[in-house]
Scaffold this active site. Structure first.
Site, mmCIF file in Angstrom:
data_model
loop_
_atom_site.group_PDB
_atom_site.id
_atom_site.type_symbol
_atom_site.label_atom_id
_atom_site.label_comp_id
_atom_site.label_asym_id
_atom_site.label_seq_id
_atom_site.Cartn_x
_atom_site.Cartn_y
_atom_site.Cartn_z
ATOM 1 N N PHE A 39 0.878 -1.084 -0.161
ATOM 2 C CA PHE A 39 0.002 0.070 -0.011
ATOM 3 C C PHE A 39 0.663 1.255 0.028
ATOM 4 C CE2 PHE A 39 -2.581 3.261 1.263
ATOM 5 C CZ PHE A 39 -3.714 3.176 0.837
ATOM 6 N N ASP A 62 9.504 2.576 1.594
ATOM 7 C CA ASP A 62 8.081 3.129 2.203
ATOM 8 C C ASP A 62 8.184 2.812 3.626
ATOM 9 O OD1 ASP A 62 5.490 3.970 2.923
ATOM 10 O OD2 ASP A 62 4.634 3.654 1.060
ATOM 11 N N LYS A 119 2.715 9.789 8.498
ATOM 12 C CA LYS A 119 1.852 9.236 9.786
ATOM 13 C C LYS A 119 2.284 9.823 11.005
ATOM 14 C CE LYS A 119 -0.331 5.184 7.673
ATOM 15 N NZ LYS A 119 -1.745 5.429 8.021
HETATM 16 N N1 PMP Z 1 2.252 4.112 2.431
HETATM 17 C C1 PMP Z 1 1.747 3.292 3.595
HETATM 18 C C2 PMP Z 1 2.693 2.142 3.763
HETATM 19 C C3 PMP Z 1 0.650 3.415 4.308
HETATM 20 O O1 PMP Z 1 0.472 2.495 5.114
HETATM 21 C C4 PMP Z 1 -0.173 4.542 3.864
HETATM 22 C C5 PMP Z 1 -1.270 4.982 4.594
HETATM 23 N N2 PMP Z 1 -2.154 3.741 5.318
HETATM 24 C C6 PMP Z 1 0.358 5.419 2.871
HETATM 25 C C7 PMP Z 1 1.511 5.187 2.171
HETATM 26 C C8 PMP Z 1 -0.565 6.701 2.537
HETATM 27 O O2 PMP Z 1 -0.370 7.539 3.401
HETATM 28 P P1 PMP Z 1 -1.408 8.788 3.409
HETATM 29 O O3 PMP Z 1 -2.784 8.333 3.658
HETATM 30 O O4 PMP Z 1 -1.071 9.620 4.516
HETATM 31 O O5 PMP Z 1 -1.419 9.423 2.012
#
Ligand code: PMP
Length: 396
Positions: free
Chosen positions: A137, A222, A251
């Site tokens: 994700f 990521d 986050k």
């Molecule tokens: N990368 C990862 C690993 C995530 O878990 C998430 C959100 N769950 C995101 C990117 C996307 O982040 P955002 O919702 O702040 O755009």
């Protein structure tokens, strides 16, 4: 406002994108949140790994209030002290050289993808392939949803940006088969979050690094969910001592204030020239003040160490539940305070029952209960959660 009125207004005026739980949250304190009826919930979701310091941490609240009085926003056409300070701190912590500040995880990843493409084009015009992992994700923008190798997030948005390829996670042979001189980057979560808290084998990331070196491809990690101290080190890739070319985070970085970051090595970021990428709000003074406070508290209160210690305690406690509920619990997995419990059945009913019983948790990838609480929780909070889970699992 009456709870029913809030829900009615939301359902009338907000786009129907979320399947919300039927409570209206009002405020929080430490690892607890309260709904408008005054009911207290133990928050082991923390805005999905966001409220790293819990709710209402005085240092964070003060930093935001102080900065808000001075200046909330200014354009990135000017320097600000907070942005420079935060940049220095993130460079120190990550081992990379330069940062760009964004507003979310998706935006950080979008920046990472753009940077990787710019860099790879300097080597060869057809070096455009970006390889990501199944069950990953990376966000909801068009490029990051394409990087997110799960059809359910992509369906209906075609045509998607080209050049993306997907391989099974934690499978070095599969990756080796797909990689070539055309590979611009491999983009992975050091631990997959939304995909069900999937921890790769020891050595996997180092082998990915070696493959990237072989093909002059960049390694993008990521760390949006697994970073910022959650797994026991500031970044999950530090467990294996791997050096990525690009890292993204968000986050927990702002402790609840929206902020994201992309970091890269000097060699890679020189592909960017003024005007190549940007953001109006990214790195604004308010978000930077929040992130600086979060990082200071993480260091002073040794939160990565606490995540490691309490995480171990929690994993052991969850393991202890397994023999009691063998028909429900399949495996317990995690690192630090990023923990998943894979069930033998969908987890939706258990999440709903936990909410009734006073705990916020969620279920990801259908059948994995996910726990990503604040990083400053104590043993007593884990005991409280386990007691709630026992109550819920007995009836499940
Ligand atoms: N990368 C990862 C690993 C995530 O878990 C998430 C959100 N769950 C995101 C990117 C996307 O982040 P955002 O919702 O702040 O755009």
């Amino acid at each position: 406002m009456e709870k029913s009125r809030v829900i009615e207004l939301d359902q009338t005026c907000y786009m129907p994108l979320f399947t919300r739980y039927p409570i209206v949250l009002s405020h929080g304190e430490g690892p607890y949140v309260y709904d408008t009826a005054g009911k207290k919930y133990l928050d082991f979701l923390a805005g999905i790994a966001v409220n790293a310091l819990g709710h209402g941490h005085p240092r964070l609240v003060e930093a935001i209030a102080d900065q808000a009085k001075k200046m909330i926003h200014c354009s990135n056409l000017y320097y600000t002290e907070g942005q420079a300070q935060l940049a220095q701190k993130l460079v120190q912590l990550s081992g990379l050289d330069k940062v760009f500040l964004a507003n979310s995880g998706a935006e950080a990843n979008e920046g990472a993808i753009k940077l990787a493409r710019k860099y790879a084009k300097r080597i060869s015009q057809d070096k455009v392939q970006i390889i990501t992992a199944e069950h990953s994700f990376h966000g909801r923008t068009l490029a990051t949803v394409t990087a997110t190798a799960q059809p359910k997030y992509q369906h209906g948005y075609e045509p998607l940006p080209g050049g993306f390829r997907y391989v099974p996670y934690n499978d070095i042979d599969a990756l080796a088969t797909v990689m070539s001189e055309k590979t611009a980057a491999v983009m992975l979560e050091a631990i997959q979050g939304e995909g069900g808290v999937n921890i790769p084998d020891q050595g996997y990331l180092s082998q990915v690094r070696a493959l990237c070196d072989k093909y002059q491809a960049l390694l993008i990690l990521d760390e949006v969910q697994c970073g910022m101290g959650r797994t026991g080190k500031m970044f999950a890739y530090q467990h294996e001592g791997v050096k990525p070319d690009i890292v993204t985070m968000a986050k927990g970085l702002g402790g609840g204030m929206p902020i994201g970051a992309v970091l890269g090595t000097n060699q890679v970021v020189q592909a960017f020239s003024p005007g190549d990428h940007g953001s109006t709000f990214g790195g604004n003074p308010l978000a930077c003040a929040a992130a600086i406070a979060v990082l200071a508290v993480m260091e002073e209160e040794k939160l990565p160490e606490n995540a490691q210690k309490i995480g171990q305690y929690m994993m052991a406690a969850l393991e202890g539940l397994k023999p009691k509920y063998p028909q429900l619990i399949q495996t317990v997995r995690g690192q630090g305070l990023m923990i998943g419990v894979k069930l033998h059945k969908p987890g939706k009913d258990i999440v709903n029952a936990a909410l009734d019983a006073g705990a916020l948790i969620n279920c990801t990838n259908g059948d994995v209960l996910r726990f990503v609480p604040p990083l400053n929780i104590r043993v007593q909070h884990v005991d409280e959660l386990i007691a709630i889970l026992e109550k819920v699992l007995t009836k499940a």
